[in-house]
Design a protein around this motif. Structure first.
Motif, mmCIF file in Angstrom:
data_model
loop_
_atom_site.group_PDB
_atom_site.id
_atom_site.type_symbol
_atom_site.label_atom_id
_atom_site.label_comp_id
_atom_site.label_asym_id
_atom_site.label_seq_id
_atom_site.Cartn_x
_atom_site.Cartn_y
_atom_site.Cartn_z
ATOM 1 N N LEU A 4 -0.905 -10.021 -8.738
ATOM 2 C CA LEU A 4 -0.387 -9.722 -7.423
ATOM 3 C C LEU A 4 1.111 -9.626 -7.425
ATOM 4 N N ALA A 32 -1.137 -6.683 4.472
ATOM 5 C CA ALA A 32 -1.474 -7.474 3.282
ATOM 6 C C ALA A 32 -0.482 -8.615 3.110
ATOM 7 N N ASN A 35 -1.239 -11.259 5.495
ATOM 8 C CA ASN A 35 -2.439 -12.003 5.090
ATOM 9 C C ASN A 35 -2.127 -13.020 3.997
ATOM 10 N N PHE A 36 -1.311 -12.611 3.023
ATOM 11 C CA PHE A 36 -0.955 -13.536 1.936
ATOM 12 C C PHE A 36 -0.080 -14.689 2.437
ATOM 13 N N ILE A 108 -7.554 -6.097 -6.515
ATOM 14 C CA ILE A 108 -7.092 -4.803 -5.997
ATOM 15 C C ILE A 108 -6.105 -4.109 -6.941
ATOM 16 N N PHE A 159 -2.342 -1.082 -1.023
ATOM 17 C CA PHE A 159 -3.133 -1.513 0.140
ATOM 18 C C PHE A 159 -3.418 -0.382 1.126
ATOM 19 N N MET A 202 -10.293 -8.993 -4.184
ATOM 20 C CA MET A 202 -10.984 -7.799 -3.687
ATOM 21 C C MET A 202 -12.396 -7.738 -4.283
ATOM 22 N N ALA A 227 -11.002 -11.563 -0.696
ATOM 23 C CA ALA A 227 -9.983 -10.852 0.089
ATOM 24 C C ALA A 227 -10.544 -10.467 1.470
ATOM 25 N N PRO A 228 -9.670 -9.906 2.327
ATOM 26 C CA PRO A 228 -10.111 -9.536 3.681
ATOM 27 C C PRO A 228 -11.147 -8.408 3.740
ATOM 28 N N LEU A 260 -4.954 -16.430 1.526
ATOM 29 C CA LEU A 260 -6.209 -15.751 1.889
ATOM 30 C C LEU A 260 -7.359 -16.735 2.096
HETATM 31 C C1 FER Z 1 -5.279 -7.710 1.978
HETATM 32 C C2 FER Z 1 -4.748 -8.684 1.167
HETATM 33 C C3 FER Z 1 -5.185 -8.810 -0.160
HETATM 34 C C4 FER Z 1 -6.253 -6.857 1.476
HETATM 35 C C5 FER Z 1 -6.686 -6.976 0.151
HETATM 36 C C6 FER Z 1 -6.155 -7.965 -0.659
HETATM 37 C C7 FER Z 1 -7.776 -5.125 1.935
HETATM 38 C C8 FER Z 1 -6.619 -8.048 -2.038
HETATM 39 C C9 FER Z 1 -6.031 -8.800 -2.982
HETATM 40 C C10 FER Z 1 -6.499 -8.821 -4.388
HETATM 41 O O1 FER Z 1 -7.482 -8.163 -4.739
HETATM 42 O O2 FER Z 1 -5.894 -9.540 -5.183
HETATM 43 O O3 FER Z 1 -4.876 -7.568 3.255
HETATM 44 O O4 FER Z 1 -6.740 -5.927 2.341
#
Ligand code: FER
Length: 305
Positions: A4, A32, A35-36, A108, A159, A202, A227-228, A260
């Motif tokens: 990441l 994203a 979210n993190f 991801i 993303f 993901m 993940a979301p 997350l």
């Molecule tokens: C998001 C934050 C993280 C998201 C996907 C991820 C689809 C995935 C992170 C990973 O695979 O490490 O908002 O949205």
């Protein structure tokens, strides 16, 4: 947090450089990041289910028998391309026997090499199998990004809705193309009792989404730091009472320093309220390879029993 960090550092840089950058950022990036960065709020049951593995559990040991990893190509009815997966065959693999199969899905920013190279999954599996603590199994590590160009995109495109959609499209590729191709080539048990699916981030969301909604294909399911993209349990299990009885293992994990974690907490609480048995393992990591290696260690020992 290497994977990441690779994906996010340039985003952070971009925003730092242009304070009014909001409009220039690719769609999805700001969400994203939010979210993190979400604050972690822990409940009393957000604790370890298992002790830490012994030191060296994820380091290759020259003295033990090793499995081998090979490239596997298959034709995808979804992308209309030839796609590549990595396949781990346990030490002593013998085509005259039958093996259960674990599908392991990456995050991801990753690809089919993430579990073997970055997380060192093969070292973990070799040691567990050598010690008789995990059953010999075939492990399939696909590319979970079902689009014609399935290379990880430039960091600022990580993303975008198009890129996220490719992870959703993998469901049909997996069920319709990859699973039959694997069962066609390798000595697998080729039934739901002998098939597991797990993933990180993901890939954790994919494993929960695909595993829980395909009870005829998978009965062992694991989401690590999901993940979301994870869908609500009620939606995944709706009208599928059978899944509740057929599921052999449902395993959720996350680090208590991972922004997350609310995704996994929601799934855990929903499952608890629905009365669906599951493992909930909260360790003290962030969105890190250590958590993924440790949870593979715990998960693999509980498979196919
Ligand atoms: C998001 C934050 C993280 C998201 C996907 C991820 C689809 C995935 C992170 C990973 O695979 O490490 O908002 O949205």
């Amino acid at each position: 947090m290497r994977v990441l960090a690779q994906a996010l550092a340039p985003l952070t840089l971009l925003v730092a450089l242009t304070s009014q950058a909001q409009g220039d950022e690719a769609p999805g990036s700001a969400q994203a990041r939010a979210n993190f960065n979400r604050a972690v709020v822990l409940a009393a049951d957000d604790v370890r289910a298992f002790d830490k593995p012994p030191t060296g559990f994820d380091v290759e040991q020259p003295a033990i028998a090793h499995g081998r990893v090979e490239e596997f190509g298959y034709d995808s009815a979804v992308t209309k391309t030839r796609r590549q997966a990595l396949v781990y065959l346990p030490a002593g693999y013998d085509a005259a026997r039958r093996y259960p199969v674990l599908y392991l899905l990456h995050g991801i920013g990753g690809n089919q090499h993430e579990w073997s190279s970055y997380v060192r999954a093969t070292a973990v599996l070799d040691a567990l199998i050598a010690q008789g603590r995990a059953r010999p199994m075939v492990v399939v590590m696909p590319n979970g990004r079902a689009q014609a160009d399935d290379r990880p995109p430039a960091p600022e495109r990580t993303f975008t809705p198009e890129h996220v959609a490719a992870f959703t499209a993998f469901e049909a590729d997996l069920i319709g193309s990859l699973v039959p191709a694997i069962d066609g080539k390798y000595a697998t048990t080729a039934d739901a009792q002998g098939r597991a699916i797990a993933g990180l981030s993901m890939g954790g969301g994919q494993a929960l989404n695909f595993g829980l909604s395909h009870p005829d294909t998978f009965t062992w399911v694991g989401g690590f730091s999901s993940a979301p993209n994870t869908r609500p349990a009620a939606e995944l299990l709706r009208g599928k009472d059978a899944a509740r009885h057929q599921l052999k293992l449902l395993y959720l994990s996350c680090g208590n320093r991972d922004g997350l974690i609310n995704i996994s907490q929601s799934m855990h609480r929903e499952l608890r309220d629905l009365g669906i048995p599951h493992v909930w393992n909260v360790d003290e990591y962030g969105h890190d390879r250590e958590s993924w290696a440790e949870n593979l260690y715990h998960f693999a020992q509980r498979l196919f029993r």
